[in-house]
Design a protein around this motif. Sequence first.
Motif, mmCIF file in Angstrom:
data_model
loop_
_atom_site.group_PDB
_atom_site.id
_atom_site.type_symbol
_atom_site.label_atom_id
_atom_site.label_comp_id
_atom_site.label_asym_id
_atom_site.label_seq_id
_atom_site.Cartn_x
_atom_site.Cartn_y
_atom_site.Cartn_z
ATOM 1 N N THR A 99 0.865 -1.173 0.000
ATOM 2 C CA THR A 99 0.000 0.000 0.000
ATOM 3 C C THR A 99 0.900 1.221 0.000
ATOM 4 O O THR A 99 1.628 1.460 0.970
ATOM 5 N N PRO B 89 -4.434 -4.199 3.670
ATOM 6 C CA PRO B 89 -3.739 -3.074 3.045
ATOM 7 C C PRO B 89 -4.351 -1.710 3.343
ATOM 8 O O PRO B 89 -3.662 -0.699 3.245
ATOM 9 N N LEU B 90 -5.643 -1.635 3.692
ATOM 10 C CA LEU B 90 -6.293 -0.350 3.938
ATOM 11 C C LEU B 90 -6.690 -0.270 5.413
ATOM 12 O O LEU B 90 -7.557 -1.021 5.877
ATOM 13 N N VAL C 281 -5.792 -0.886 -5.026
ATOM 14 C CA VAL C 281 -5.866 -1.864 -3.946
ATOM 15 C C VAL C 281 -7.068 -2.765 -4.199
ATOM 16 O O VAL C 281 -8.216 -2.293 -4.244
ATOM 17 N N PHE D 29 -3.492 5.934 -4.409
ATOM 18 C CA PHE D 29 -2.587 4.804 -4.346
ATOM 19 C C PHE D 29 -1.831 4.584 -5.648
ATOM 20 O O PHE D 29 -2.367 4.789 -6.742
#
Length: 346
Positions: free
Chosen positions: A93, A152-153, A126, A122
């Motif tokens: 990320t 990832p978030l 993602v 990004f």
Amino acid sequence: MTVGVALAALLAAFLAVSLSAVLLVVAYRRVLRGRLADELFRLSGPSIVRALLPQQVMATFLSEIYGDSEANRDVVAGVLGGVGAEPHGGDLTISIHTTVDYQLRAVDRQTYELISTVRYSFKENVADHRFVIFAMCDPQLRDSITLACRLPLFESWFVPDPSLFEQSVDAMLPSVNIGIRYTDLDGEHHEVMPTEVQLTEVGYRDWPEYLTFFRGPVATMPRQNPAQYLGTLRMFECDLGELTDVDHAVGSVESLSLRSTILGRMEDGFCFWQAPYPCYVDRISFDAADLAFDGASWLFQVVPFTFRSAIATGAWTPAEQLKELTVRSWLLPGHGVALLWKPSSN
């Protein structure tokens, strides 16, 4: 032809072959081997590197320089982000455009609200559209989330005052607004403007699914027991796909904006923003005009802990003289910007 002549001819041929072989060996060692090795490295090296996961490449590089150490994983997670979940997995990320806006507003003489709006764009879309918020008042947890988070978030809320933790978190939840820009399953681009989201609290028995130090040791941190953090950690999640209509399901997230409000103690004398993963930060702004309450006034100082920024950190200034901080640099987890305040002598 006599036997002597035949032997001489055979010896001459042998010497000629031997000399040629020697010359070839010398030429190979002095000229050809280096060129062939360079060419093979040129052709195969990048391909091999591209076939490896970024964290594997960097871990190998760090081991060659610093030696084998569990602490190398901290550096890998700090530089690459989003890789602390599994030794050989995890999505990277990286936000290539990031802006941060902080507004401070007094509630009473002891308490203030910190209203933050952070926008991420990004580098690579993602694919995982789950979003998690970690709320904590434990400094060790705050400093370990990046290394241990497997999604990832995510975002972290840190409440310095444990006595204000539950109240602050409960006050934050209704304030969360999230917007996304995304591509659907057909590759079409869409945007959802910031809107209120329904966050679901994660039970402590499920915490190991989100943070790996509840499943086993992470770097120098031994395995942790979730029950020990019942009063200092809370987790909330939402599915960003629920922000969209049924005809345009989220395929991957291009950018995300998050707005939320946190409570803090006025006497803490500081607030800060810290990068959750590698972020190229364009700017950070602070608006503290509404922090004054009942005649109280404050002086402020902006202190970046970054690679570089275009601000002098030595002066204390009134709220109206706070200027937008132009960063235009990469911030890694552990980097950020703090706003300090103290009572005005007047």
